[in-house]
Design a protein around this motif. Structure first.
Motif, PDB file in Angstrom:
ATOM      1  N   MET A   1       1.055  -1.208  -0.143  1.00  0.00           N
ATOM      2  CA  MET A   1       0.467   0.077   0.140  1.00  0.00           C
ATOM      3  C   MET A   1       0.832   1.212   0.143  1.00  0.00           C
ATOM      4  N   ASN A   2       0.596   2.541  -1.061  1.00  0.00           N
ATOM      5  CA  ASN A   2       1.372   3.009  -0.845  1.00  0.00           C
ATOM      6  C   ASN A   2       0.240   4.477  -0.324  1.00  0.00           C
ATOM      7  N   ILE A   3       1.690   5.567   0.695  1.00  0.00           N
ATOM      8  CA  ILE A   3       0.681   6.369   1.282  1.00  0.00           C
ATOM      9  C   ILE A   3       1.418   7.847   0.604  1.00  0.00           C
ATOM     10  N   SER A   4       0.601   8.752   0.344  1.00  0.00           N
ATOM     11  CA  SER A   4       0.496   9.842   0.425  1.00  0.00           C
ATOM     12  C   SER A   4       0.884  11.122   1.140  1.00  0.00           C
ATOM     13  N   VAL A   5       1.241  11.188   2.627  1.00  0.00           N
ATOM     14  CA  VAL A   5       1.181  11.646   3.806  1.00  0.00           C
ATOM     15  C   VAL A   5       1.778  13.997   3.501  1.00  0.00           C
ATOM     16  N   VAL A   6       0.077  14.330   2.547  1.00  0.00           N
ATOM     17  CA  VAL A   6       0.731  16.134   2.732  1.00  0.00           C
ATOM     18  C   VAL A   6       0.657  17.108   3.433  1.00  0.00           C
ATOM     19  N   SER A  84       1.800  11.141  -5.064  1.00  0.00           N
ATOM     20  CA  SER A  84       1.002   9.517  -5.716  1.00  0.00           C
ATOM     21  C   SER A  84       0.180   8.273  -5.281  1.00  0.00           C
ATOM     22  N   GLY A  85       0.532   8.564  -4.023  1.00  0.00           N
ATOM     23  CA  GLY A  85      -0.458   8.071  -3.409  1.00  0.00           C
ATOM     24  C   GLY A  85      -1.505   7.075  -3.343  1.00  0.00           C
ATOM     25  N   ASP A  86      -1.940   5.611  -3.432  1.00  0.00           N
ATOM     26  CA  ASP A  86      -2.942   5.381  -3.312  1.00  0.00           C
ATOM     27  C   ASP A  86      -3.846   5.776  -2.373  1.00  0.00           C
ATOM     28  N   VAL A  87      -3.234   6.117  -1.081  1.00  0.00           N
ATOM     29  CA  VAL A  87      -4.122   6.841  -0.223  1.00  0.00           C
ATOM     30  C   VAL A  87      -3.692   7.865   0.340  1.00  0.00           C
ATOM     31  N   VAL A  88      -4.063   9.063   0.950  1.00  0.00           N
ATOM     32  CA  VAL A  88      -3.751  11.051   0.543  1.00  0.00           C
ATOM     33  C   VAL A  88      -4.023  10.901   1.986  1.00  0.00           C
ATOM     34  N   ILE A  89      -3.248  11.210   2.686  1.00  0.00           N
ATOM     35  CA  ILE A  89      -3.396  11.845   4.005  1.00  0.00           C
ATOM     36  C   ILE A  89      -3.102  13.212   4.361  1.00  0.00           C
ATOM     37  N   THR A  90      -4.009  13.581   4.770  1.00  0.00           N
ATOM     38  CA  THR A  90      -3.778  14.969   5.288  1.00  0.00           C
ATOM     39  C   THR A  90      -3.382  15.434   6.997  1.00  0.00           C
ATOM     40  N   MET A  91      -2.568  16.465   7.237  1.00  0.00           N
ATOM     41  CA  MET A  91      -2.443  16.519   8.541  1.00  0.00           C
ATOM     42  C   MET A  91      -1.445  17.526   8.504  1.00  0.00           C
TER      43      MET A  91
END
Length: 315
Positions: A1-6, A84-91
């Motif tokens: 699983m590829n995650i992008s944290v923005v 570019s992740g499958d799921v994008v997290i913002t914090m």
């Protein structure tokens, strides 16, 4: 699983190293492939130098630096564009959002099938009167006008399926209403999760009471755009026709009254009702023209950039 944290930020140099280490620990313990995208929204401290050091030490770290402070919505827009992740997290970058929440948020997207999941800071550590009461009023109004049943629209900790962030346009100050933007774009499976909230460890908050005033104004804007943004003539044209018809009907009545019922009475132009009818017809015409111009602008507006990027790292 590829995650992008923005992570958008403004003058948060003290917290960046600690936040990075915390996120990296969570990602590695869950064996996620990941990237951390810091968006420096015109910081005047050493935030960018800290991001530079982090990017040299960790290939997962990417950075975007704006030429000046353009706002959180524009920072999120830039981060979403590069994610570019499958799921994008913002914090947020102030350590008030807990990275330990990320695995469950990811699971709600990938396993439970939510398009997006919004955090709910049910127990807050900045629960002052100037923030708590306006926030409750703001969230109540947002629920009523949008139909999205969330307790905390403004929580920075959210998770999105990649398709959501690539198909919504976050601009102005609309970061507060990303759930509404998602719903309007057709992503209707929106979830909520109670998340841990932590007291600010470094620095001071960048938001004051004025953000709630701006928030309510933005709420009116997004309500209008969601209802009539693609068809302004349906609102302004309808109002214009109704007002013109009322004014014209009243003028016609005054004319018939003068010709047949009271020919010896005062001239029509000496009656205040005539000017009320005339003003109503003029305003109705203006509404109609405004709707017509709105349709023209909508079809001819250029795709103008809303921010200027000064530097990028690892893209």
């Amino acid at each position: 699983m590829n995650i992008s944290v923005v992570i958008p930020l403004l003058n948060e140099q003290e917290s960046l190293k600690e936040l990075h280490d915390w996120i990296a620990k969570v990602m590695q313990s869950n064996r996620f492939s990941y990237e951390i995208i810091f968006i420096d929204d015109g910081s005047t401290d050493n935030s960018w130098n800290t991001i530079l050091k982090l990017s040299k030490a960790d290939k997962h770290v990417k950075g975007i630096r704006f030429l000046k402070n353009f706002g959180k919505s524009q920072a999120l827009h830039a981060g979403f564009y590069e994610a570019s992740g499958d799921v994008v997290i913002t914090m947020d970058a102030d350590l008030q959002d807990n990275p330990e929440e990320i695995p469950e948020l990811v699971s709600m997207i990938t396993k439970d099938g939510f398009d997006m999941v919004s955090g709910w800071k049910k127990k807050r550590y900045d629960n002052t009167f100037t923030k708590n009461l306006p926030s409750k009023l703001f969230n109540w109004a947002a629920r009523k006008t949008s139909g999205v049943k969330l307790h905390d629209f403004n929580c920075g900790l959210k998770a999105y399926h990649i398709n959501v962030v690539k198909n919504i346009d976050v601009n102005g100050e609309m970061h507060r209403y990303i759930p509404v933007l998602s719903k309007n774009a057709g992503f209707t499976k929106i979830g909520e999760k109670v998340v841990k909230h932590q007291a600010r460890k470094y620095g001071e908050t960048k938001f004051g009471i004025d953000r709630f005033i701006h928030g309510f104004l933005d709420l009116i804007t997004i309500w209008f755009l969601s209802r009539f943004g693609r068809r302004p003539m349906h609102l302004f044209g309808a109002l214009g026709v109704i007002m013109f018809a009322i004014g014209f009907g009243f003028s016609l009545y005054l004319g018939l009254d003068k010709l047949f019922l009271n020919p010896s009475g005062r001239l029509i132009t000496q009656k205040p009702q005539f000017y009320i009818a005339l003003a109503t017809m003029i305003i109705g015409t203006q509404f109609f023209v405004a709707g017509f111009l709105g349709e023209i602008i909508l079809r001819t507006k250029p795709n103008k950039k809303r921010y200027l990027v000064k530097d990028k790292l690892n893209f």
